[in-house]
Design a protein around this motif. Structure first.
Motif, PDB file in Angstrom:
ATOM      1  N   VAL A  76       0.871  -1.111  -0.073  1.00  0.00           N
ATOM      2  CA  VAL A  76       0.058  -0.114  -0.138  1.00  0.00           C
ATOM      3  C   VAL A  76       0.667   1.074  -0.113  1.00  0.00           C
ATOM      4  N   ALA A  77       1.898   1.346   0.719  1.00  0.00           N
ATOM      5  CA  ALA A  77       2.922   2.153   0.899  1.00  0.00           C
ATOM      6  C   ALA A  77       3.425   2.495  -0.288  1.00  0.00           C
ATOM      7  N   ALA A  78       3.694   1.474  -1.299  1.00  0.00           N
ATOM      8  CA  ALA A  78       4.521   1.864  -2.510  1.00  0.00           C
ATOM      9  C   ALA A  78       3.670   2.554  -3.551  1.00  0.00           C
ATOM     10  N   GLY A  79       2.249   2.435  -3.389  1.00  0.00           N
ATOM     11  CA  GLY A  79       1.354   2.975  -4.108  1.00  0.00           C
ATOM     12  C   GLY A  79       0.279   2.076  -4.616  1.00  0.00           C
ATOM     13  N   LEU A  80       0.090   0.998  -4.227  1.00  0.00           N
ATOM     14  CA  LEU A  80      -0.945   0.280  -4.825  1.00  0.00           C
ATOM     15  C   LEU A  80      -2.255  -0.032  -3.796  1.00  0.00           C
ATOM     16  N   GLY A  81      -3.243   0.483  -4.089  1.00  0.00           N
ATOM     17  CA  GLY A  81      -4.321   0.199  -3.327  1.00  0.00           C
ATOM     18  C   GLY A  81      -5.514  -0.789  -3.670  1.00  0.00           C
ATOM     19  N   HIS A  82      -5.956  -1.458  -2.464  1.00  0.00           N
ATOM     20  CA  HIS A  82      -6.700  -2.465  -2.947  1.00  0.00           C
ATOM     21  C   HIS A  82      -8.193  -2.256  -2.089  1.00  0.00           C
ATOM     22  N   VAL A  83      -9.331  -2.206  -2.763  1.00  0.00           N
ATOM     23  CA  VAL A  83     -10.648  -1.862  -2.205  1.00  0.00           C
ATOM     24  C   VAL A  83     -11.228  -3.436  -2.208  1.00  0.00           C
ATOM     25  N   PRO A  84     -11.304  -4.264  -1.232  1.00  0.00           N
ATOM     26  CA  PRO A  84     -11.578  -5.494  -1.237  1.00  0.00           C
ATOM     27  C   PRO A  84     -12.915  -5.896  -1.683  1.00  0.00           C
ATOM     28  N   GLU A  85     -13.253  -6.938  -2.012  1.00  0.00           N
ATOM     29  CA  GLU A  85     -14.633  -7.680  -2.086  1.00  0.00           C
ATOM     30  C   GLU A  85     -15.458  -7.547  -0.867  1.00  0.00           C
ATOM     31  N   GLY A  86     -16.616  -6.975  -0.647  1.00  0.00           N
ATOM     32  CA  GLY A  86     -17.377  -7.005   0.579  1.00  0.00           C
ATOM     33  C   GLY A  86     -16.952  -5.680   1.136  1.00  0.00           C
ATOM     34  N   ARG A  87     -16.211  -4.865   0.605  1.00  0.00           N
ATOM     35  CA  ARG A  87     -15.570  -3.389   1.151  1.00  0.00           C
ATOM     36  C   ARG A  87     -14.960  -3.620   2.256  1.00  0.00           C
ATOM     37  N   GLY A  88     -14.738  -4.369   3.345  1.00  0.00           N
ATOM     38  CA  GLY A  88     -13.778  -4.456   4.387  1.00  0.00           C
ATOM     39  C   GLY A  88     -13.686  -3.296   5.079  1.00  0.00           C
ATOM     40  N   ILE A  89     -14.782  -2.526   5.130  1.00  0.00           N
ATOM     41  CA  ILE A  89     -14.772  -1.340   6.078  1.00  0.00           C
ATOM     42  C   ILE A  89     -14.704  -1.701   7.778  1.00  0.00           C
ATOM     43  N   PHE A  90     -14.393  -0.871   8.661  1.00  0.00           N
ATOM     44  CA  PHE A  90     -14.713  -1.112   9.965  1.00  0.00           C
ATOM     45  C   PHE A  90     -16.051  -0.615  10.238  1.00  0.00           C
ATOM     46  N   PRO A  91     -16.860  -1.652  10.876  1.00  0.00           N
ATOM     47  CA  PRO A  91     -18.070  -1.527  11.082  1.00  0.00           C
ATOM     48  C   PRO A  91     -18.366  -0.624  12.457  1.00  0.00           C
ATOM     49  N   THR A  92     -17.403  -0.707  13.393  1.00  0.00           N
ATOM     50  CA  THR A  92     -17.570  -0.199  14.592  1.00  0.00           C
ATOM     51  C   THR A  92     -16.935   1.367  14.568  1.00  0.00           C
ATOM     52  N   LEU A 145     -17.528   4.488   1.027  1.00  0.00           N
ATOM     53  CA  LEU A 145     -16.327   4.954   1.963  1.00  0.00           C
ATOM     54  C   LEU A 145     -15.252   3.775   1.691  1.00  0.00           C
ATOM     55  N   ALA A 146     -15.371   2.634   1.251  1.00  0.00           N
ATOM     56  CA  ALA A 146     -14.083   1.827   0.864  1.00  0.00           C
ATOM     57  C   ALA A 146     -13.482   2.498  -0.157  1.00  0.00           C
ATOM     58  N   ILE A 147     -14.053   2.970  -1.314  1.00  0.00           N
ATOM     59  CA  ILE A 147     -13.209   3.412  -2.325  1.00  0.00           C
ATOM     60  C   ILE A 147     -12.463   4.750  -1.626  1.00  0.00           C
ATOM     61  N   ALA A 148     -13.290   5.722  -1.075  1.00  0.00           N
ATOM     62  CA  ALA A 148     -12.633   6.864  -0.614  1.00  0.00           C
ATOM     63  C   ALA A 148     -11.500   6.684   0.525  1.00  0.00           C
ATOM     64  N   ARG A 149     -11.571   5.659   1.130  1.00  0.00           N
ATOM     65  CA  ARG A 149     -10.529   5.042   2.110  1.00  0.00           C
ATOM     66  C   ARG A 149      -9.276   4.505   1.319  1.00  0.00           C
ATOM     67  N   GLY A 150      -9.656   3.724   0.191  1.00  0.00           N
ATOM     68  CA  GLY A 150      -8.747   3.194  -0.845  1.00  0.00           C
ATOM     69  C   GLY A 150      -7.784   4.393  -1.369  1.00  0.00           C
ATOM     70  N   LEU A 151      -8.503   5.446  -1.487  1.00  0.00           N
ATOM     71  CA  LEU A 151      -7.700   6.760  -2.035  1.00  0.00           C
ATOM     72  C   LEU A 151      -6.851   7.514  -0.918  1.00  0.00           C
ATOM     73  N   MET A 152      -7.221   7.246   0.171  1.00  0.00           N
ATOM     74  CA  MET A 152      -6.099   8.000   1.308  1.00  0.00           C
ATOM     75  C   MET A 152      -4.895   8.139   1.172  1.00  0.00           C
ATOM     76  N   MET A 153      -4.387   6.973   0.510  1.00  0.00           N
ATOM     77  CA  MET A 153      -2.847   6.788   0.544  1.00  0.00           C
ATOM     78  C   MET A 153      -2.321   7.414  -0.993  1.00  0.00           C
ATOM     79  N   GLN A 154      -3.414   7.962  -1.700  1.00  0.00           N
ATOM     80  CA  GLN A 154      -3.079   8.334  -3.120  1.00  0.00           C
ATOM     81  C   GLN A 154      -2.459   7.434  -3.815  1.00  0.00           C
ATOM     82  N   VAL A 179     -15.147   5.800 -11.124  1.00  0.00           N
ATOM     83  CA  VAL A 179     -13.805   5.010 -11.511  1.00  0.00           C
ATOM     84  C   VAL A 179     -13.364   5.581 -12.761  1.00  0.00           C
ATOM     85  N   THR A 180     -14.373   6.256 -13.637  1.00  0.00           N
ATOM     86  CA  THR A 180     -13.650   6.840 -14.874  1.00  0.00           C
ATOM     87  C   THR A 180     -13.004   8.025 -14.683  1.00  0.00           C
TER      88      THR A 180
END
Ligand SMILES: Nc1ncnc2c1ncn2[C@@H]1O[C@H](COP(=O)(O)OP(=O)(O)O)[C@@H](O)[C@H]1O
Ligand SMILES: [Mg+2]
Length: 237
Positions: A76-92, A145-154, A179-180
């Motif tokens: 992730v730190a190298a610049g490769l972001g992953h928005v996983p299946e099922g979103r993977g956000i923290f519900p709490t 939220l999952a996409i916005a989070r995936g973008l936080m590391m630019q 996406v476009t």
């Protein structure tokens, strides 16, 4: 040099041979889609790239570096972001906290604020829900939220795993528009989808995965005309 390349990648879950020699490339600036039925190995491919699992053999390179053995946080730190299946956000955690988690290596609070503001520009609904817990958001809001989070590391390359899954058509449109737009702003995209019609309408190129093997590789325009794609993935005769 490709931004991302996989060379003869094999991945396993115990004795299950999930990826049987995958070779693919993503060039800087592209939207590339990986389509295939349930169980074909799409998520496994993304998990193998993002370091959540390591290939049994073969090579994954990002920006000229071998990342096959790197840990997820370093990838992730190298610049490769992953928005996983099922979103993977923290519900709490709240929307704000989820976004902060996405920028875990960013020390400058002003930079974190700016990136969060960018996420809210893309998805104003998230801003209205900034203090709401992730688990109480609708499916579409969780995907935002999952996409916005995936973008936080630019990230230079963002991998999205079935972003349209379970969403109403109007939200599917919104997600694909984003996406476009991200791609227009210079983010390279690797998009995994069962919704082949949508994916091939935004992508430049695509790969078709069946039972852990790539069976087709062409421009999105050619794939849309391909008889196999039309019958098996687009539901057309
Ligand atoms: N955690 C796991 N343990 C064992 N087998 C798995 C696991 N995850 C996926 N698989 C298997 O690996 C294959 C590819 O799965 P996956 O990559 O999730 O497919 P897709 O994302 O294309 O639906 C399938 O046969 C699936 O059953
Ligand atoms: Mg999957």
């Amino acid at each position: 040099m490709s931004l991302l390349s996989l060379t003869d990648v094999h991945s396993f879950y115990g004795h299950i041979h999930a990826l049987k020699g995958i070779s693919l490339t993503v060039e800087e600036g592209e939207i590339v889609t990986l389509i295939g039925s349930n169980g074909a190995g799409k998520s496994t491919t993304l998990r193998t790239v993002s370091g959540l699992m390591h290939p049994g053999s073969g090579r994954v390179e990002f920006d000229g570096r071998d990342i096959s053995r790197m840990e997820p946080h370093a990838i992730v730190a190298a610049g490769l972001g992953h928005v996983p299946e099922g979103r993977g956000i923290f519900p709490t955690l709240t929307v704000r906290e989820n976004l902060e988690m996405g920028a875990f290596t960013v020390r400058d609070p002003e930079a974190v604020r700016e990136r969060m503001a960018y996420g809210f520009e893309l998805f104003p609904r998230l801003k209205e829900r900034i203090d709401q817990h992730g688990g109480t958001l609708s499916g579409g809001e969780q995907q935002m939220l999952a996409i916005a989070r995936g973008l936080m590391m630019q990230p230079r390359l963002l991998m999205l795993d079935e972003p349209s899954m379970g969403l109403a058509p109007v939200l599917v449109e919104l997600i694909f528009d984003i996406v476009t737009m991200l791609n227009d702003k210079g983010v390279t995209i690797l998009l995994v989808e069962q919704n082949a019609l949508m994916a091939l309408s935004v992508a430049h190129r695509g790969y078709v995965l069946q039972n852990g093997e790539l069976v087709l590789n062409d421009t999105a325009a050619n794939l849309r005309r391909d008889p196999l794609v039309r019958t098996a993935y687009l539901g057309m005769a």
